[in-house]
Design an enzyme around this catalytic site. Structure first.
Site, PDB file in Angstrom:
ATOM      1  N   LEU A   6      16.360  15.678  -3.124  1.00 31.12           N
ATOM      2  CA  LEU A   6      17.256  15.379  -2.008  1.00 31.12           C
ATOM      3  C   LEU A   6      16.756  14.142  -1.268  1.00 31.12           C
ATOM      4  O   LEU A   6      15.662  14.147  -0.715  1.00 31.12           O
ATOM      5  CB  LEU A   6      17.323  16.570  -1.053  1.00 31.12           C
ATOM      6  CG  LEU A   6      17.678  17.914  -1.704  1.00 31.12           C
ATOM      7  CD1 LEU A   6      17.868  18.976  -0.633  1.00 31.12           C
ATOM      8  CD2 LEU A   6      18.924  17.793  -2.568  1.00 31.12           C
ATOM      9  N   ARG A  12      13.626   8.457  12.452  1.00 32.95           N
ATOM     10  CA  ARG A  12      12.347   8.296  13.142  1.00 32.95           C
ATOM     11  C   ARG A  12      11.410   7.273  12.491  1.00 32.95           C
ATOM     12  O   ARG A  12      10.397   6.898  13.061  1.00 32.95           O
ATOM     13  CB  ARG A  12      11.641   9.656  13.270  1.00 32.95           C
ATOM     14  CG  ARG A  12      12.259  10.515  14.347  1.00 32.95           C
ATOM     15  CD  ARG A  12      11.731  11.932  14.303  1.00 32.95           C
ATOM     16  NE  ARG A  12      12.285  12.676  13.162  1.00 32.95           N
ATOM     17  CZ  ARG A  12      11.843  13.862  12.763  1.00 32.95           C
ATOM     18  NH1 ARG A  12      10.835  14.440  13.389  1.00 32.95           N
ATOM     19  NH2 ARG A  12      12.411  14.484  11.748  1.00 32.95           N
ATOM     20  N   GLY A  43      12.081  25.801   8.733  1.00 34.02           N
ATOM     21  CA  GLY A  43      12.755  27.077   8.502  1.00 34.02           C
ATOM     22  C   GLY A  43      11.690  28.139   8.274  1.00 34.02           C
ATOM     23  O   GLY A  43      10.667  27.876   7.656  1.00 34.02           O
ATOM     24  N   ARG A  48      -3.560 -17.767  -9.159  1.00 31.44           N
ATOM     25  CA  ARG A  48      -2.131 -17.517  -8.915  1.00 31.44           C
ATOM     26  C   ARG A  48      -1.429 -17.134 -10.211  1.00 31.44           C
ATOM     27  O   ARG A  48      -1.982 -17.281 -11.299  1.00 31.44           O
ATOM     28  CB  ARG A  48      -1.514 -18.752  -8.251  1.00 31.44           C
ATOM     29  CG  ARG A  48      -2.022 -18.938  -6.803  1.00 31.44           C
ATOM     30  CD  ARG A  48      -1.698 -20.311  -6.274  1.00 31.44           C
ATOM     31  NE  ARG A  48      -0.277 -20.606  -6.387  1.00 31.44           N
ATOM     32  CZ  ARG A  48       0.239 -21.823  -6.351  1.00 31.44           C
ATOM     33  NH1 ARG A  48      -0.569 -22.873  -6.217  1.00 31.44           N
ATOM     34  NH2 ARG A  48       1.526 -22.002  -6.454  1.00 31.44           N
ATOM     35  N   LYS A  64      -3.304 -22.133 -11.241  1.00 33.31           N
ATOM     36  CA  LYS A  64      -1.935 -21.615 -11.310  1.00 33.31           C
ATOM     37  C   LYS A  64      -1.313 -21.985 -12.640  1.00 33.31           C
ATOM     38  O   LYS A  64      -1.355 -23.160 -13.028  1.00 33.31           O
ATOM     39  CB  LYS A  64      -1.095 -22.217 -10.177  1.00 33.31           C
ATOM     40  CG  LYS A  64       0.317 -21.701 -10.133  1.00 33.31           C
ATOM     41  CD  LYS A  64       1.349 -22.746  -9.733  1.00 33.31           C
ATOM     42  CE  LYS A  64       1.662 -23.689 -10.855  1.00 33.31           C
ATOM     43  NZ  LYS A  64       2.731 -24.646 -10.548  1.00 33.31           N
ATOM     44  N   ALA A  96     -16.948 -39.921 -13.154  1.00 34.27           N
ATOM     45  CA  ALA A  96     -16.676 -39.366 -11.830  1.00 34.27           C
ATOM     46  C   ALA A  96     -15.779 -40.312 -11.038  1.00 34.27           C
ATOM     47  O   ALA A  96     -15.848 -41.534 -11.183  1.00 34.27           O
ATOM     48  CB  ALA A  96     -17.977 -39.152 -11.081  1.00 34.27           C
ATOM     49  N   ARG A 116     -11.559 -46.324 -12.219  1.00 33.06           N
ATOM     50  CA  ARG A 116     -11.841 -46.478 -10.791  1.00 33.06           C
ATOM     51  C   ARG A 116     -12.202 -47.938 -10.564  1.00 33.06           C
ATOM     52  O   ARG A 116     -12.592 -48.644 -11.510  1.00 33.06           O
ATOM     53  CB  ARG A 116     -12.988 -45.565 -10.364  1.00 33.06           C
ATOM     54  CG  ARG A 116     -14.292 -45.925 -11.049  1.00 33.06           C
ATOM     55  CD  ARG A 116     -15.395 -44.929 -10.765  1.00 33.06           C
ATOM     56  NE  ARG A 116     -16.642 -45.392 -11.351  1.00 33.06           N
ATOM     57  CZ  ARG A 116     -17.562 -44.596 -11.861  1.00 33.06           C
ATOM     58  NH1 ARG A 116     -17.360 -43.287 -11.908  1.00 33.06           N
ATOM     59  NH2 ARG A 116     -18.665 -45.093 -12.343  1.00 33.06           N
TER      60      ARG A 116
HETATM   61  C1  UD1 Z   1      14.946  21.719   5.629  1.00 36.22           C
HETATM   62  C2  UD1 Z   1      15.127  23.221   5.476  1.00 36.22           C
HETATM   63  C3  UD1 Z   1      14.020  23.932   6.217  1.00 36.22           C
HETATM   64  C4  UD1 Z   1      12.678  23.492   5.728  1.00 36.22           C
HETATM   65  C5  UD1 Z   1      12.565  21.970   5.812  1.00 36.22           C
HETATM   66  C6  UD1 Z   1      11.307  21.501   5.130  1.00 36.22           C
HETATM   67  C7  UD1 Z   1      17.544  23.536   5.292  1.00 36.22           C
HETATM   68  C8  UD1 Z   1      18.752  24.010   5.988  1.00 36.22           C
HETATM   69  N1  UD1 Z   1      16.417  23.607   5.991  1.00 36.22           N
HETATM   70  O1  UD1 Z   1      15.122  21.448   7.020  1.00 36.22           O
HETATM   71  O2  UD1 Z   1      14.158  25.343   6.054  1.00 36.22           O
HETATM   72  O3  UD1 Z   1      11.641  24.100   6.454  1.00 36.22           O
HETATM   73  O4  UD1 Z   1      13.667  21.339   5.135  1.00 36.22           O
HETATM   74  O5  UD1 Z   1      11.135  20.128   5.324  1.00 36.22           O
HETATM   75  O6  UD1 Z   1      17.589  23.187   4.142  1.00 36.22           O
HETATM   76  N2  UD1 Z   1      19.194  15.789   2.903  1.00 36.22           N
HETATM   77  C9  UD1 Z   1      20.209  15.224   2.171  1.00 36.22           C
HETATM   78  N3  UD1 Z   1      21.489  15.413   2.572  1.00 36.22           N
HETATM   79  C10 UD1 Z   1      21.797  16.122   3.664  1.00 36.22           C
HETATM   80  C11 UD1 Z   1      20.763  16.680   4.417  1.00 36.22           C
HETATM   81  C12 UD1 Z   1      19.459  16.497   4.004  1.00 36.22           C
HETATM   82  O7  UD1 Z   1      19.968  14.575   1.151  1.00 36.22           O
HETATM   83  O8  UD1 Z   1      22.988  16.238   3.942  1.00 36.22           O
HETATM   84  C13 UD1 Z   1      17.824  15.567   2.462  1.00 36.22           C
HETATM   85  C14 UD1 Z   1      17.011  14.770   3.451  1.00 36.22           C
HETATM   86  O9  UD1 Z   1      17.098  13.393   3.177  1.00 36.22           O
HETATM   87  C15 UD1 Z   1      15.614  15.330   3.213  1.00 36.22           C
HETATM   88  C16 UD1 Z   1      15.858  16.766   2.781  1.00 36.22           C
HETATM   89  O10 UD1 Z   1      17.197  16.822   2.353  1.00 36.22           O
HETATM   90  O11 UD1 Z   1      14.958  14.653   2.168  1.00 36.22           O
HETATM   91  C17 UD1 Z   1      15.625  17.769   3.912  1.00 36.22           C
HETATM   92  O12 UD1 Z   1      16.532  17.489   4.939  1.00 36.22           O
HETATM   93  P1  UD1 Z   1      16.168  17.627   6.447  1.00 36.22           P
HETATM   94  O13 UD1 Z   1      17.311  17.228   7.281  1.00 36.22           O
HETATM   95  O14 UD1 Z   1      14.871  16.979   6.712  1.00 36.22           O
HETATM   96  O15 UD1 Z   1      16.001  19.198   6.523  1.00 36.22           O
HETATM   97  P2  UD1 Z   1      15.332  19.995   7.674  1.00 36.22           P
HETATM   98  O16 UD1 Z   1      16.273  20.160   8.783  1.00 36.22           O
HETATM   99  O17 UD1 Z   1      13.996  19.422   7.979  1.00 36.22           O
END
Ligand code: UD1
Ligand code: CA
Length: 454
Positions: A7, A14, A138, A331, A349, A421, A438
């Protein structure tokens, strides 16, 4: 054996960056690539990255190693996994879901989680950890027998649930059919109005399927990166891992906390690396080398028994037994032979230099083919640029180049030639000739221009 889904569609506010979070780097490799590679190393047949935020920046960096699914709008982790639906339906075996911003996860851990999941015949297994401070994560809600009941997000948790210290790492193993079925039933009825992937566990349990938790041993592996402080912490941990891997395979690293070695770098045994050294990119260092203080070596191949001190080497090859530095700048595009000396304050280089040649000090050589056993006097310069075009010169074997020589390119210097030289060479020199280019010296008798001679 399994398909991994990574994902990586979120934006990572941040980080305060123009770049999506997952392409920030740890030890020279993008966060998302660390995760993709860990899953492939663990035995994934296929890795699928779900990208979304600034997908065009992410795609070219990963498309050689992962399939791409696009999540145009980020509606939650469950929704993200849905975008990889075609890969889930065609998978044979399980699905491992990983987060693109958790780069420290080890292949070994993924492998063990898959084995655990398979051995227990689970439909879903969540990778969990015990944390002192679980806030933001979570929480894993377990039943009286220790069985996993569900995962509750911080924002949806009761006061009692908030006290749970076992957390969801955001990584899971699923049976592919079970996951496909559960995703169809997901609904965004929670505090954030998102499709939570975590809800699939409760759905599966409601269908009487087995779900479980695999507790991780090393909490560092589940560190997520949300800001640049965490990025630097991950860098330090990864750097330590990489350095220890090299040390355990026979490389001496004198002061490891000051040595940065990129993920792809290879180093031979009995090579010694001193302080403040960076080895980056696609670099290979041979055996028995000494990489002394203050070197940066990038995308280069260094032969055995080479010594380098306080120098920069970029995109070049250095042959066995050669020494470089102190304070040399190699280089891109150099191919340096064996037992060559590239001494202090030498810049080269795009040159080929054959074995045994010595360029001991204060010299610039660019765009040239240089033979073997050539001796360059101090202060030699190839004048390879006329303000408009670059030209290449050829210098034969066994040439002696006197100090402070200019070689105005293109020029050919024959084998065994000898340059006086201070010469500015503009014409070719035949083999075994002495070239003097030279002005002849004039001495004026009884010179009063010197105040001490009055
Ligand atoms: C999620 C978990 C949480 C866990 C935590 C660990 C859920 C609902 N919660 O929370 O239980 O403890 O990860 O880090 O799953 N992402 C997408 N598309 C989206 C949303 C998120 O690709 O629509 C990706 C983000 O880029 C990230 C990952 O999923 O890489 C986690 O998403 P994030 O929003 O950080 O989840 P948390 O709220 O931290
Ligand atoms: Ca997160």
């Amino acid at each position: 054996m399994f398909t991994s889904i990574i994902l990586a569609a979120g934006m990572g506010t941040r980080m305060k960056s123009e770049m999506p979070k997952v392409i920030h780097k740890v030890c020279g490799k993008e966060l998302v690539r660390w995760v993709i590679d860990a899953s492939l190393e663990a035995g994934a047949d296929e890795a699928v990255a779900v990208i979304g935020h600034k997908a065009d920046m992410v795609r070219p960096l990963i498309e050689d190693s992962a399939r791409i699914a696009v999540q145009a709008e980020q509606l939650g982790t469950g929704h993200a996994v849905m975008q990889a639906g075609e890969y889930i339906r065609s998978a044979n075996g399980c699905i491992v879901v990983l987060n693109g911003d958790i780069p420290l996860i080890k292949a070994e851990t993924i492998k063990k989680a898959v084995e655990y999941h398979t051995a227990l015949g689970n439909s879903a297994t969540v990778i969990t950890a015990e944390l002192e401070d679980a806030s933001g994560y979570g929480r894993i809600v377990r039943g009286s027998e220790g069985e996993v009941l569900r995962i509750v997000e911080q924002k949806d948790a009761s006061e009692e649930e908030k006290k749970i210290r076992e957390i969801n790492s955001g990584m899971y193993v699923f049976d592919s059919d079970a996951l496909a079925g559960a995703l169809e039933k997901l609904a965004p009825n929670n505090a954030q109005g998102e499709y939570y992937l975590t809800d699939t566990l409760e759905i599966l349990r409601g269908e009487g399927k087995r779900i479980g938790g695999y507790a991780i041993e090393d909490n560092d592996e589940i560190r997520g990166i949300n800001n640049r402080v965490q990025l630097s912490e991950a860098e330090a941990i990864m750097q330590k891992r990489i350095n220890e891997r090299h040390m355990l395979s026979g490389v001496t690293i004198i002061n490891p906390s000051s040595v940065f070695i990129g993920a792809e770098v290879e180093i031979g045994t009995d090579t010694v690396i001193a302080s403040n050294v960076t080895l980056a990119g696609n670099t290979k260092i041979g055996s028995g080398c000494t990489v002394e203080m203050g070197c940066r070596i990038e995308d280069s191949v260094i032969g055995d028994n080479v010594s380098v001190l306080n120098s920069v080497i970029l995109g070049s090859e250095i042959g066995e037994g050669t020494s470089v530095g102190p304070f040399a700048y190699v280089r891109p595009g150099c191919a340096v032979g064996r037992n060559v000396k590239i001494g202090d304050f030498v810049e080269i280089k795009n040159v080929r230099i054959d074995d045994g040649t010595k360029i001991s000090h204060l010299t610039y050589l660019g765009d040239a083919d240089i033979g073997r056993n050539v001796n360059f006097g101090c202060g030699t310069v190839t004048c390879n640029y006329d303000g408009k075009d670059k030209f290449r010169s050829v210098i034969g074997d066994n040439v002696f180049v006197g100090c402070n020589t200019n070689l105005v390119s293109p020029v050919n210097v024959g084998d065994g030639a000898y340059i006086a030289a201070g010469s500015t060479i503009t014409d070719d020199i035949p083999d075994k000739n002495l070239a003097i280019a030279r002005a002849r010296q004039v001495n004026k008798n009884d010179w009063k221009g010197n105040k001490y001679n009055a």
